[in-house]
Design a protein around this motif. Structure first.
Motif, mmCIF file in Angstrom:
data_model
loop_
_atom_site.group_PDB
_atom_site.id
_atom_site.type_symbol
_atom_site.label_atom_id
_atom_site.label_comp_id
_atom_site.label_asym_id
_atom_site.label_seq_id
_atom_site.Cartn_x
_atom_site.Cartn_y
_atom_site.Cartn_z
ATOM 1 N N ILE A 34 0.763 -1.275 -0.100
ATOM 2 C CA ILE A 34 0.110 0.170 -0.008
ATOM 3 C C ILE A 34 1.356 0.907 -0.070
ATOM 4 N N GLU A 35 0.697 2.485 -0.546
ATOM 5 C CA GLU A 35 1.205 3.630 -0.954
ATOM 6 C C GLU A 35 0.781 4.485 -0.839
ATOM 7 N N PHE A 36 0.455 5.669 -0.416
ATOM 8 C CA PHE A 36 0.069 6.703 0.320
ATOM 9 C C PHE A 36 0.732 7.939 0.637
ATOM 10 N N LYS A 37 0.254 9.363 0.779
ATOM 11 C CA LYS A 37 1.026 10.393 1.121
ATOM 12 C C LYS A 37 0.309 10.848 2.406
ATOM 13 N N GLY A 38 1.212 11.314 2.919
ATOM 14 C CA GLY A 38 -0.064 11.949 4.088
ATOM 15 C C GLY A 38 1.212 13.087 5.389
ATOM 16 N N ILE A 39 0.638 13.518 6.348
ATOM 17 C CA ILE A 39 1.444 14.612 7.088
ATOM 18 C C ILE A 39 1.273 13.485 8.280
ATOM 19 N N VAL A 40 2.979 13.770 8.747
ATOM 20 C CA VAL A 40 2.362 12.767 10.653
ATOM 21 C C VAL A 40 2.315 13.734 11.367
ATOM 22 N N SER A 45 5.493 6.139 20.502
ATOM 23 C CA SER A 45 7.160 5.377 21.008
ATOM 24 C C SER A 45 6.604 3.972 21.271
ATOM 25 N N ASP A 46 5.983 3.802 22.065
ATOM 26 C CA ASP A 46 5.542 2.550 22.778
ATOM 27 C C ASP A 46 5.054 1.443 21.785
ATOM 28 N N PRO A 47 3.805 2.047 21.434
ATOM 29 C CA PRO A 47 3.538 0.422 20.402
ATOM 30 C C PRO A 47 4.426 0.397 18.855
ATOM 31 N N HIS A 48 4.789 2.014 18.573
ATOM 32 C CA HIS A 48 5.733 2.292 17.591
ATOM 33 C C HIS A 48 4.291 2.852 16.507
ATOM 34 N N VAL A 49 3.576 3.961 16.721
ATOM 35 C CA VAL A 49 2.773 4.490 15.622
ATOM 36 C C VAL A 49 2.867 5.252 15.002
ATOM 37 N N VAL A 50 2.655 5.903 13.858
ATOM 38 C CA VAL A 50 2.353 6.630 13.308
ATOM 39 C C VAL A 50 1.659 6.654 12.984
ATOM 40 N N ILE A 51 0.524 8.419 13.521
ATOM 41 C CA ILE A 51 -0.713 8.703 12.682
ATOM 42 C C ILE A 51 -1.157 10.012 11.435
ATOM 43 N N PHE A 52 -0.977 9.449 10.089
ATOM 44 C CA PHE A 52 -0.938 10.331 9.092
ATOM 45 C C PHE A 52 -2.191 10.719 8.530
ATOM 46 N N ARG A 53 -2.287 12.242 8.489
ATOM 47 C CA ARG A 53 -3.238 12.466 7.752
ATOM 48 C C ARG A 53 -2.718 13.014 6.629
ATOM 49 N N GLU A 54 -3.136 11.666 5.549
ATOM 50 C CA GLU A 54 -3.413 11.175 4.081
ATOM 51 C C GLU A 54 -3.994 12.131 2.852
ATOM 52 N N GLY A 55 -3.465 12.273 2.114
ATOM 53 C CA GLY A 55 -4.167 12.264 1.043
ATOM 54 C C GLY A 55 -3.587 13.994 1.260
ATOM 55 N N ALA A 56 -2.767 14.325 2.330
ATOM 56 C CA ALA A 56 -2.317 16.068 2.152
ATOM 57 C C ALA A 56 -0.905 16.570 1.949
ATOM 58 N N ILE A 57 -1.646 17.350 1.145
ATOM 59 C CA ILE A 57 0.143 18.404 0.922
ATOM 60 C C ILE A 57 0.285 19.619 1.549
ATOM 61 N N PRO A 58 1.010 19.411 2.001
ATOM 62 C CA PRO A 58 0.822 21.529 2.498
ATOM 63 C C PRO A 58 0.836 22.134 2.298
ATOM 64 N N GLY A 59 -0.232 22.963 2.862
ATOM 65 C CA GLY A 59 -0.654 24.291 3.221
ATOM 66 C C GLY A 59 -1.803 24.266 2.290
ATOM 67 N N LYS A 60 -2.343 23.090 2.200
ATOM 68 C CA LYS A 60 -3.992 22.846 1.299
ATOM 69 C C LYS A 60 -4.960 21.778 2.638
ATOM 70 N N CYS A 61 -5.882 21.422 2.343
ATOM 71 C CA CYS A 61 -6.586 20.824 2.982
ATOM 72 C C CYS A 61 -7.547 20.582 2.177
ATOM 73 N N LYS A 62 -8.692 19.516 1.871
ATOM 74 C CA LYS A 62 -9.939 18.886 1.211
ATOM 75 C C LYS A 62 -10.557 19.240 2.415
ATOM 76 N N SER A 63 -11.513 18.766 1.557
ATOM 77 C CA SER A 63 -13.256 18.805 2.371
ATOM 78 C C SER A 63 -13.338 18.234 4.044
#
Length: 189
Positions: A34-40, A45-63
């Motif tokens: 699986i591939e995607f683009k996202g902002i962290v 650190s305990d379960p070693h999990v990263v949460i991304f806002r997917e499909g985001a471009i810096p400075g822009k936001c979709k609805s």
């Protein structure tokens, strides 16, 4: 979750020594392909999990905003493509979470999990899946419970049907025999 200025060291296949930092945008490839683009948005650190806002471009936001929670050890590649000042500044960007959509996805996931028998044979699971297409059926340990009162026990033949009214019992036996025939399973012994 770590504070907004925290970083997360890449794990698993990342290997380049870069860090995931809140606000940085990455092109991510998981070990599953699986591939995607996202902002962290966050890192734990305990379960070693990263949460991304997917499909985001810096400075822009979709609805609508989609988030993806990823075990960092499943990230095989992450290319830094940008950085935004405040990924959680929702007031200016007017982003929202579709709560009804999340609840619907949760309900579907729960139904899928509940439809998987624990400790049952592949044959029993096939029978369950076939019955569930037309009847309200659920697992109760290794027994199938249909319409809350008819029970099919192992070995899942018509002589293993118990409970319910006589008419309901006879109907389930008939349906079960038809399912076994369609699935080309051995007949009652």
């Amino acid at each position: 979750m770590s504070p907004a200025n925290a970083t997360a060291t890449k794990a698993g296949g990342g290997g380049s020594g870069d860090e995931y930092e809140v606000g940085k945008t990455y092109e991510v490839k998981l070990t599953t392909g699986i591939e995607f683009k996202g902002i962290v948005l966050a890192y734990d650190s305990d379960p070693h999990v990263v949460i991304f806002r997917e499909g985001a471009i810096p400075g822009k936001c979709k609805s609508m905003m989609t988030t993806r929670t990823v075990n960092a050890s499943f990230i095989s590649k992450a290319n830094l493509i940008g950085k935004c000042k405040d990924p959680l500044d929702w007031k200016k960007k007017k982003c929202f979470v579709d709560l009804s959509g999340l609840l619907e996805k949760e309900a579907i996931a729960i139904r899928r999990i509940e439809s998987i028998g624990v400790g049952v044979t592949a044959e029993a699971q096939k029978i369950f899946d076939a019955l569930s297409k037309t009847l309200h059926v659920k697992w109760e340990n290794k027994d199938m419970v249909i319409m809350e009162d008819v029970r099919i026990c192992s070995p899942y033949h018509s002589d293993s049907v118990t409970g319910g009214t006589r008419a309901a019992n006879d109907r389930i036996k008939k349906v079960l025999n038809n399912v076994r025939e369609k699935l080309q399973l051995s007949s009652d012994t």
